[in-house]
Motif scaffolding. Sequence first.
Motif, PDB file in Angstrom:
ATOM      1  N   ALA A  92       0.888  -1.316   0.175  1.00  9.24           N
ATOM      2  CA  ALA A  92       0.066   0.019   0.049  1.00  9.24           C
ATOM      3  C   ALA A  92       0.972   1.100  -0.086  1.00  9.24           C
ATOM      4  O   ALA A  92       0.603   2.238  -0.770  1.00  9.24           O
ATOM      5  CB  ALA A  92      -1.003  -0.136   1.365  1.00  9.24           C
ATOM      6  N   GLN A  93       1.917   1.195   0.840  1.00  2.00           N
ATOM      7  CA  GLN A  93       2.942   2.481   0.868  1.00  2.00           C
ATOM      8  C   GLN A  93       3.712   2.752  -0.370  1.00  2.00           C
ATOM      9  O   GLN A  93       3.683   3.804  -0.899  1.00  2.00           O
ATOM     10  CB  GLN A  93       3.899   2.273   2.058  1.00  2.00           C
ATOM     11  CG  GLN A  93       4.586   3.344   2.306  1.00  2.00           C
ATOM     12  CD  GLN A  93       5.688   3.038   3.383  1.00  2.00           C
ATOM     13  OE1 GLN A  93       5.976   1.804   3.699  1.00  2.00           O
ATOM     14  NE2 GLN A  93       6.334   4.066   3.983  1.00  2.00           N
ATOM     15  N   THR A  94       4.116   1.605  -1.025  1.00  2.00           N
ATOM     16  CA  THR A  94       4.858   1.716  -2.251  1.00  2.00           C
ATOM     17  C   THR A  94       3.847   2.146  -3.087  1.00  2.00           C
ATOM     18  O   THR A  94       4.229   2.908  -4.093  1.00  2.00           O
ATOM     19  CB  THR A  94       5.312   0.224  -2.595  1.00  2.00           C
ATOM     20  OG1 THR A  94       6.130  -0.396  -1.610  1.00  2.00           O
ATOM     21  CG2 THR A  94       6.133   0.440  -4.000  1.00  2.00           C
ATOM     22  N   GLY A 146      -6.999  -0.720   2.825  1.00  2.00           N
ATOM     23  CA  GLY A 146      -8.303  -1.257   2.284  1.00  2.00           C
ATOM     24  C   GLY A 146      -8.212  -1.553   0.768  1.00  2.00           C
ATOM     25  O   GLY A 146      -8.711  -2.454   0.237  1.00  2.00           O
ATOM     26  N   ALA A 147      -7.614  -0.666  -0.063  1.00  2.00           N
ATOM     27  CA  ALA A 147      -7.694  -0.616  -1.418  1.00  2.00           C
ATOM     28  C   ALA A 147      -6.754  -1.776  -2.004  1.00  2.00           C
ATOM     29  O   ALA A 147      -7.055  -2.819  -2.675  1.00  2.00           O
ATOM     30  CB  ALA A 147      -7.076   0.303  -2.252  1.00  2.00           C
ATOM     31  N   VAL A 148      -5.807  -2.185  -1.262  1.00  2.00           N
ATOM     32  CA  VAL A 148      -4.850  -3.202  -1.431  1.00  2.00           C
ATOM     33  C   VAL A 148      -5.526  -4.730  -0.914  1.00  2.00           C
ATOM     34  O   VAL A 148      -5.334  -5.419  -1.780  1.00  2.00           O
ATOM     35  CB  VAL A 148      -3.498  -3.259  -0.594  1.00  2.00           C
ATOM     36  CG1 VAL A 148      -2.766  -4.432  -0.651  1.00  2.00           C
ATOM     37  CG2 VAL A 148      -2.405  -1.962  -0.978  1.00  2.00           C
ATOM     38  N   SER A 149      -6.025  -4.460   0.054  1.00  2.00           N
ATOM     39  CA  SER A 149      -6.917  -5.775   0.610  1.00  2.00           C
ATOM     40  C   SER A 149      -7.949  -5.974  -0.448  1.00  2.00           C
ATOM     41  O   SER A 149      -7.868  -7.318  -0.713  1.00  2.00           O
ATOM     42  CB  SER A 149      -7.509  -5.465   1.759  1.00  2.00           C
ATOM     43  OG  SER A 149      -8.416  -6.694   2.466  1.00  2.00           O
TER      44      SER A 149
END
Length: 147
Positions: free
Chosen positions: A57-59, A65-68
């Motif tokens: 998510a940070q990268t 939540g979007a990554v999940s």
Amino acid sequence: MIAQKDLYITAYRLINKYNAKTKQPKSFGTAQSVCGSEAQVLDVLSNEGDMSASRLAQTLGITKGAVSQTLAKLEAKNLVSRKSVHRGGNTTDICLTPAGKEILVNYYAYRNCRLRKVIATAQSLPPESAAAMVTMLEAFEEALDQY
């Protein structure tokens, strides 16, 4: 000389086109289709290696939540998997599956074909112009973060 309003209008047009295009799933010559956000996750994992969902998510500069949500879709398609690792505690890393790697091979070929002119233009820039472009894009990213 490019007028500032031309730069803003071009930036908005690019953002709108990008958002519209990346929502359309593409197969890239494989059995599975992926949309742009899914391809970005696969691309980061390919280039950066296995990583936690938080680091992903940070990268990417998106929410956990979007990554999940994206990872759930990719797992359902068997393009990524999770593995337990021990780095001072129990952590789970996301990694590409063979099917995820296969999609990337085709995705890179597709992307490179579509971006051939952009790549050639970027490679022809003198280093100081390339650095100025990166600085401008970083300033644009910062502005979007504050928007």
